[in-house]
Scaffold this motif. Sequence first.
Motif, PDB file in Angstrom:
ATOM      1  N   GLY A  25      32.423  35.614  33.854  1.00 39.66           N
ATOM      2  CA  GLY A  25      33.416  35.704  32.907  1.00 39.66           C
ATOM      3  C   GLY A  25      34.578  36.805  33.015  1.00 39.66           C
ATOM      4  O   GLY A  25      35.694  36.724  33.012  1.00 39.66           O
ATOM      5  N   LEU A  26      34.234  37.967  33.904  1.00 36.86           N
ATOM      6  CA  LEU A  26      35.024  39.040  34.571  1.00 36.86           C
ATOM      7  C   LEU A  26      35.898  38.113  35.606  1.00 36.86           C
ATOM      8  O   LEU A  26      37.198  38.351  35.562  1.00 36.86           O
ATOM      9  N   THR A  27      35.451  37.342  36.374  1.00 35.72           N
ATOM     10  CA  THR A  27      36.327  36.548  37.328  1.00 35.72           C
ATOM     11  C   THR A  27      37.396  35.771  36.532  1.00 35.72           C
ATOM     12  O   THR A  27      38.658  35.778  36.855  1.00 35.72           O
ATOM     13  N   ALA A  28      36.610  34.951  35.338  1.00 34.82           N
ATOM     14  CA  ALA A  28      37.531  34.320  34.445  1.00 34.82           C
ATOM     15  C   ALA A  28      38.692  34.957  33.820  1.00 34.82           C
ATOM     16  O   ALA A  28      40.133  34.819  33.880  1.00 34.82           O
ATOM     17  N   LEU A  29      38.417  36.299  33.729  1.00 36.55           N
ATOM     18  CA  LEU A  29      39.494  37.324  32.972  1.00 36.55           C
ATOM     19  C   LEU A  29      40.571  37.649  33.847  1.00 36.55           C
ATOM     20  O   LEU A  29      41.676  37.574  33.293  1.00 36.55           O
ATOM     21  N   PHE A  30      40.173  38.016  34.944  1.00 40.39           N
ATOM     22  CA  PHE A  30      41.351  38.530  35.862  1.00 40.39           C
ATOM     23  C   PHE A  30      42.403  37.249  36.096  1.00 40.39           C
ATOM     24  O   PHE A  30      43.429  37.451  36.061  1.00 40.39           O
ATOM     25  N   SER A  31      41.663  36.010  36.474  1.00 44.40           N
ATOM     26  CA  SER A  31      42.563  34.889  36.321  1.00 44.40           C
ATOM     27  C   SER A  31      43.235  34.451  34.985  1.00 44.40           C
ATOM     28  O   SER A  31      44.498  33.976  35.249  1.00 44.40           O
ATOM     29  N   ALA A  32      42.498  34.860  34.049  1.00 42.55           N
ATOM     30  CA  ALA A  32      43.307  34.503  32.722  1.00 42.55           C
ATOM     31  C   ALA A  32      44.473  35.292  32.471  1.00 42.55           C
ATOM     32  O   ALA A  32      45.452  34.755  31.695  1.00 42.55           O
ATOM     33  N   LEU A  33      44.482  36.378  32.700  1.00 44.88           N
ATOM     34  CA  LEU A  33      45.498  37.446  32.830  1.00 44.88           C
ATOM     35  C   LEU A  33      46.567  36.834  33.489  1.00 44.88           C
ATOM     36  O   LEU A  33      47.843  36.860  32.887  1.00 44.88           O
ATOM     37  N   SER A  34      46.739  36.346  34.764  1.00 40.87           N
ATOM     38  CA  SER A  34      47.703  35.967  35.433  1.00 40.87           C
ATOM     39  C   SER A  34      48.201  34.568  34.762  1.00 40.87           C
ATOM     40  O   SER A  34      49.191  34.256  34.678  1.00 40.87           O
ATOM     41  N   TYR A  35      47.067  33.669  34.343  1.00 41.09           N
ATOM     42  CA  TYR A  35      47.438  32.302  33.603  1.00 41.09           C
ATOM     43  C   TYR A  35      48.447  32.779  32.644  1.00 41.09           C
ATOM     44  O   TYR A  35      49.444  32.156  32.172  1.00 41.09           O
TER      45      TYR A  35
ATOM     46  N   THR B 296      38.064  24.701  40.899  1.00 39.45           N
ATOM     47  CA  THR B 296      38.578  25.543  39.884  1.00 39.45           C
ATOM     48  C   THR B 296      38.824  27.121  40.575  1.00 39.45           C
ATOM     49  O   THR B 296      39.837  27.630  40.498  1.00 39.45           O
ATOM     50  N   LEU B 297      37.848  27.546  41.395  1.00 45.00           N
ATOM     51  CA  LEU B 297      38.091  28.921  42.128  1.00 45.00           C
ATOM     52  C   LEU B 297      39.123  28.958  43.012  1.00 45.00           C
ATOM     53  O   LEU B 297      39.985  29.796  43.158  1.00 45.00           O
ATOM     54  N   PHE B 298      39.548  27.821  43.792  1.00 44.65           N
ATOM     55  CA  PHE B 298      40.537  27.601  44.442  1.00 44.65           C
ATOM     56  C   PHE B 298      41.916  27.719  43.966  1.00 44.65           C
ATOM     57  O   PHE B 298      42.828  28.612  44.297  1.00 44.65           O
ATOM     58  N   ALA B 299      42.026  26.895  42.623  1.00 45.16           N
ATOM     59  CA  ALA B 299      43.128  26.915  42.116  1.00 45.16           C
ATOM     60  C   ALA B 299      43.561  28.302  41.221  1.00 45.16           C
ATOM     61  O   ALA B 299      44.855  28.772  41.243  1.00 45.16           O
ATOM     62  N   PHE B 300      42.303  28.923  40.830  1.00 45.71           N
ATOM     63  CA  PHE B 300      42.687  30.258  40.189  1.00 45.71           C
ATOM     64  C   PHE B 300      42.913  31.039  41.224  1.00 45.71           C
ATOM     65  O   PHE B 300      43.766  32.136  40.884  1.00 45.71           O
ATOM     66  N   ALA B 301      42.442  31.054  42.348  1.00 47.63           N
ATOM     67  CA  ALA B 301      42.993  32.160  43.427  1.00 47.63           C
ATOM     68  C   ALA B 301      44.465  31.925  43.741  1.00 47.63           C
ATOM     69  O   ALA B 301      45.064  33.131  43.633  1.00 47.63           O
ATOM     70  N   LEU B 302      44.965  30.895  43.533  1.00 40.96           N
ATOM     71  CA  LEU B 302      46.402  30.415  43.815  1.00 40.96           C
ATOM     72  C   LEU B 302      47.130  31.176  42.821  1.00 40.96           C
ATOM     73  O   LEU B 302      48.130  31.548  42.983  1.00 40.96           O
ATOM     74  N   VAL B 303      46.670  31.143  41.375  1.00 42.43           N
ATOM     75  CA  VAL B 303      47.262  31.758  40.223  1.00 42.43           C
ATOM     76  C   VAL B 303      47.616  33.136  40.437  1.00 42.43           C
ATOM     77  O   VAL B 303      48.477  33.500  40.017  1.00 42.43           O
ATOM     78  N   ASN B 304      46.701  33.679  40.944  1.00 37.51           N
ATOM     79  CA  ASN B 304      46.704  35.205  41.071  1.00 37.51           C
ATOM     80  C   ASN B 304      47.900  35.533  42.107  1.00 37.51           C
ATOM     81  O   ASN B 304      48.361  36.507  41.940  1.00 37.51           O
ATOM     82  N   VAL B 305      47.878  34.677  43.175  1.00 39.49           N
ATOM     83  CA  VAL B 305      48.886  35.050  44.114  1.00 39.49           C
ATOM     84  C   VAL B 305      50.316  34.464  43.590  1.00 39.49           C
ATOM     85  O   VAL B 305      51.306  35.472  43.687  1.00 39.49           O
TER      86      VAL B 305
ATOM     87  N   VAL C 134      47.124  45.053  41.409  1.00 42.84           N
ATOM     88  CA  VAL C 134      45.988  45.354  41.547  1.00 42.84           C
ATOM     89  C   VAL C 134      44.949  44.292  40.909  1.00 42.84           C
ATOM     90  O   VAL C 134      44.163  43.794  41.406  1.00 42.84           O
ATOM     91  N   LEU C 135      45.297  44.008  39.414  1.00 42.85           N
ATOM     92  CA  LEU C 135      44.316  43.284  38.953  1.00 42.85           C
ATOM     93  C   LEU C 135      44.401  41.422  39.232  1.00 42.85           C
ATOM     94  O   LEU C 135      43.296  40.854  39.635  1.00 42.85           O
ATOM     95  N   PRO C 136      45.587  41.135  39.660  1.00 38.07           N
ATOM     96  CA  PRO C 136      45.758  39.676  40.555  1.00 38.07           C
ATOM     97  C   PRO C 136      44.951  39.693  41.554  1.00 38.07           C
ATOM     98  O   PRO C 136      44.334  38.843  42.223  1.00 38.07           O
ATOM     99  N   ALA C 137      45.147  40.991  42.278  1.00 36.15           N
ATOM    100  CA  ALA C 137      44.334  40.922  43.697  1.00 36.15           C
ATOM    101  C   ALA C 137      43.024  40.959  43.401  1.00 36.15           C
ATOM    102  O   ALA C 137      42.061  40.331  44.223  1.00 36.15           O
ATOM    103  N   LEU C 138      42.254  41.370  42.466  1.00 34.19           N
ATOM    104  CA  LEU C 138      40.989  41.529  42.069  1.00 34.19           C
ATOM    105  C   LEU C 138      40.403  40.173  41.664  1.00 34.19           C
ATOM    106  O   LEU C 138      39.522  39.580  42.041  1.00 34.19           O
TER     107      LEU C 138
END
Length: 494
Positions: A91-101, A406-415, A438-442
């Motif tokens: 959920g924490l991993t999803a949260l960081f990506s959700a902020l970027s989304y 999913t993880l690969f796509a989310f990683a790209l969203v943070n970038v 900082v949060l997108p990098a995390l």
Amino acid sequence: MLDQGAPPHDRTTNAPPSPGAAARLMRRKPVELLVAEGGQGEGGTLRRSLGLWQLTMISIGATLGTGIFVVLGEAVPKAGPAVTLSFVIAGLTALFSALSYAELAGTIPVAGSSYSYAYATLGELIAWICGWCLILEYGVSVAAVAVGWGEYLNELLDGTIGVTIPDALSAPPGDGGIFNLPALIVVLLAMAFLLGGARESARANTIMVCVKIAALVLFCAIGIQGFRTGNYAHFMPLGMAGVSAAGATLFFSYIGFDAASTAGEEAKNAQRDLPRAIMLSLVIVTALYVLVAAVAVGAKPWRQFTDSEAALAQIMREVTGQTFWGTLLAACAVIAIASVVLTVLYGQTRILFAMSRDGLVPKVFARVHPKTGAPRANTVIVSLFCGVLAAAIPLGQLADATSIGTLFAFALVNVAVVVLRRTRPAMNRTFRVPLSPVLPALGFAFCVWMMGSLSAVTWVVFGVWMAVGLVVYFGYGHRRSRLATREALAPEEK
């Protein structure tokens, strides 16, 4: 972008590719063009009929249920009682990506989700790779959830009329069956709803989401009666590696929050409502996941979860000593899991719609029926593909394949969110990721870490999928890209 410095003859002859060929792979689609094309398809347009409530329900519908009703039985043997911690990490991993989304959804409110975000920030090749991952993420997860639906259908049939569907017709070849008929049926039912249009599908989904939340609250109320603290005596029996492995599998359970972003071209006020729907749905889902997982492990020793894909219904039956409550939960789960199939299938069709409009996949996926405002051919093709996949492949393999895509796509969203901040700082943003970058990098780091926790077989499958994707891109998408055509015509227009 077209290399303006290239000699004139390079643009009109069959000379070898100029040094600008690599740059053309990284051409970006202007944000203004992405937004201007919103809703436009072949022969019709998507209808803007979804408000905040419907968008939130789509996001919850695509998320809530998958990990609890289906994948919990796969994850507990990997982490033991610490599966609750696995849910928190996922959920924490999803949260960081959700902020970027949330930031990108409010800035670029279009149907393609992270594919479109990557196209605007990282270039066409990266966008294609992201879109190809989303096809894996959404398409395979539809199949995985459909498999779990069949398990609960059998629980329901057994508790009501005392019969079950034979293994030959309710399990894929790898699990001792021939063909998983229930999995195919639920995908076809979801297809029927989607063909009616987004608004009608959203209404059906809202009802199903309310049913699934009520079912999980009921489970907690009854399951807590069988809670035994001794089941938590050895909290982390398989170490942090087990927690990480379970978290990577359970991340599959969080992919739904980005389903709201695929509705960007059918939302009434996308820039305002999409960020709110994404964040609100993730908070609700994470809280319920952790609560239900904690009660489930407390009521049933973790070693007994092996091969238990209908775990919650079984726990209800064991705690009460009656079949009624387990049967009731199975009935709710049949409805609840169907909503996941419906909303994730919806997301898959909208991503292919956006890719088709850009010319990267055949235009049949962008055809919109003028009466319903739905991409009918797209929906039928995707549904049949996912249905056959669900009927032929075991659940565990499907869940892990979905997680890595999913993880690969989310990683790209943070970038992408960091890149857009730097390249277009003045753009109007209805939501901004706090503490960027900082949060997108995390978020990026967490995604990479969880990808590393997946099995070697999953990585092999992912590598083969990516290789096939690149062949399709260079054989079809790269040559037919509408952005490339527009850039090629630009000098003539001048």
